[in-house]
Every structure is written in C-alpha cells, then in structure tokens.
Scaffold this active site. Structure first.
Site, PDB file in Angstrom:
ATOM      1  CG  ASP A 100      -1.984   1.062   1.210  1.00 29.90           C
ATOM      2  OD1 ASP A 100      -2.993   0.941   0.483  1.00 29.90           O
ATOM      3  OD2 ASP A 100      -1.770   2.048   1.927  1.00 29.90           O
ATOM      4  CE1 TYR A 206      -3.889   7.750   0.285  1.00 34.25           C
ATOM      5  CE2 TYR A 206      -3.942   7.739   2.679  1.00 34.25           C
ATOM      6  CZ  TYR A 206      -3.951   7.070   1.478  1.00 34.25           C
ATOM      7  OH  TYR A 206      -4.022   5.695   1.477  1.00 34.25           O
ATOM      8  CG  HIS A 260      -5.131  -2.978  -1.178  1.00 35.19           C
ATOM      9  ND1 HIS A 260      -4.359  -2.346  -2.118  1.00 35.19           N
ATOM     10  CD2 HIS A 260      -4.769  -2.435   0.018  1.00 35.19           C
ATOM     11  CE1 HIS A 260      -3.572  -1.461  -1.540  1.00 35.19           C
ATOM     12  NE2 HIS A 260      -3.800  -1.493  -0.241  1.00 35.19           N
TER      13      HIS A 260
END
Length: 278
Positions: A100, A206, A260
């Site tokens: 990730d 982010y 994922h």
C-alpha cells in the site's frame, strides 16, 4: 520479536526487530491504515530464512511520533526515515519491501536513494510514474482514487473516520479485503493502534503526497518483485504490468481472487518474497 524505539530523521519510531543482528537486513513498510502488525505473518518466515528484519510503525502511526504539519509527511521525509532506519542498524543498504502506501515509499526509496536498496519488494501499488499517468488517462482509476481527493479536505475526513471508535476505519479494512481476512479481534487491535495518534496523521500522508515533488528518476535498477492481488478495489490491475516497464530487472506475480491485502490472503506471497530476497 523485540519492540524497540529508534531516533531517526528527527522523529522517534517504534520498530519491531527480529533475527540475527548480523544477518542480511530486510525493512518492511506498512501502508494505510496499517501498522507493524500487518507484517506479522512475514516476519517469522524471513527470520527463518536467515534475515534480520525491521518493521517500523511509520511516522504518524501507532507508537511512533506524529509530527505536526502536512509538510512532515512529504515523500522526501518518509524516504529519509527509511534511510536513517537502515543506518541505525550500522548498514548502508537493505532489502526493502512495502505494501500500500508503504510500497509507494519503497518505490521512492529505490528511486531517490538507490544505493540504499539491495532488492525491492512491492505489494499492490504501481510505480509512481504509472500511477500519475494512469490518473490522467483513466477515468476508471480516477473514480477509484476518490478518497485521495476527499482526504485533501480539512478536518472532515478526520471527523468522519474517527467517529464511534473509528468504526468507519474498521469498515475500510473489511470492504477492501476478502471476507474473513480481518476478524473482530484483529480489527480491535487496529482500533487500539489508531487511538495513539488519532486519524489525522494518517490522513496527512495523503496531503503530504500532494505536496511532494517527483523522484529524480523513473528507472528502478534493483531486482524488483511485484505481487498483485487482482481484486484490488482501489487500483486498476493493468498498472501492475505497466510498472514492469520501469524496472530493469522486474518480475510480476498476480493472484486471482486476492484483494488489496494480498499478503494476508495468500501464503504464496510470503514464499515469493522470501525467494526473491534470497
């Protein structure tokens, strides 16, 4: 496994260490909204294969420091943390693997500090250039990346994700994985980890990503293994193959019916990673 604390790049990182201190070094980097515990199944296998393993809670996560300010979470700072962590072992380089956002950091360590990385392991994240180009060209990927834009909003993401003891965050783990990957006891472990620093620092990763400059090069020289769960709900699968175009010595292993969280769901991922680093 030993729980340690390391002072690196101006922050204190909680680091789980295991294996012979003189053995070849592997650094495992978790992503969002994970912490060191996400690599628990791989630590023992790597130590049994003869490696020294370091698994940090990256800055802002679990027991590590969470510096204030979005700029503290730029990619350049996250890369500097990994470089300093390797140096804290008295080493100049190490094998680096990530999942990730941790895989995005791993790509960047290889591109920005190439002498620091011996071999590279990547789980379900494309090469940075592939991701940027795909966002511009693929409406499908743009839609799947909606949360990246949502996280740029001030305060609202923290409020929504932090309500009811981070119930929504727990739902993120469940909806992005195959049924049974995260049981109730495991999700409670994650909730306990999120309480230490709150949701804000994880969201700032982010925001810091949006403020980060591009790496100085695109080509990855290190031998690279990419493992990809084909049922990733956030990333279109063709980016995995395209990422090989930027690797001088790369191989791709795809896993049908895996999400994922491919390293939680397929033991073959651990086996492939051990073989690659060996």
């Amino acid at each position: 496994m030993e729980s340690t604390y390391r002072s690196v790049n101006g922050v204190g990182l909680h680091v789980v260490a295991a294996g012979d201190p003189d053995a070849p070094l592997v650094v495992l980097l978790h992503g969002y909204p994970d912490f060191w515990y996400g690599w628990r199944d791989q630590i023992t296998s790597l130590v049994d294969a003869g490696f020294r393993v370091l698994v940090p809670d990256q800055r802002g996560y679990n027991l590590s420091d969470a510096p204030s300010g979005i700029d503290s979470y730029r990619i350049s700072e996250l890369v500097a943390d990994v470089r300093a962590l390797i140096h804290s072992e008295g080493r100049e380089s190490a094998h680096v693997a990530g999942h990730d956002f941790g895989a995005f950091v791993a790509w960047n360590v290889a591109l920005r500090e190439p002498s620091t990385v011996d071999r590279l392991g990547i789980l379900n994240v494309p090469h940075p250039t592939v991701y940027r180009d795909t966002l511009r060209s693929s409406p499908r990927q743009l839609v799947r990346s909606w949360y990246v834009w949502f996280y740029q909003l001030p305060k609202i993401p923290e409020w929504i994700l932090g309500r009811n003891d981070a119930a929504t965050m727990g739902s993120v783990l469940e909806t992005s994985s195959n049924p049974g990957t995260f049981d109730e006891a495991t999700i409670n472990r994650y909730r306990a980890a999120w309480r230490h620093n709150g949701i804000g620092p994880m969201i700032d990763w982010y925001r810091g990503f949006r403020r980060s400059d591009r790496p100085p090069r695109d080509a990855v020289d290190q031998p690279t293994l990419i493992c990809w769960g084909e049922d990733d709900i956030g990333l279109v699968p063709e980016m995995a193959e395209q990422s090989l175009d930027y690797c001088e010595n790369g191989q791709l292993r795809t896993f049908p019916d895996a999400s994922h969280w491919v390293h939680h769901e397929r033991a073959e991922v651990t086996e492939a990673l051990v073989r690659h680093l060996s």
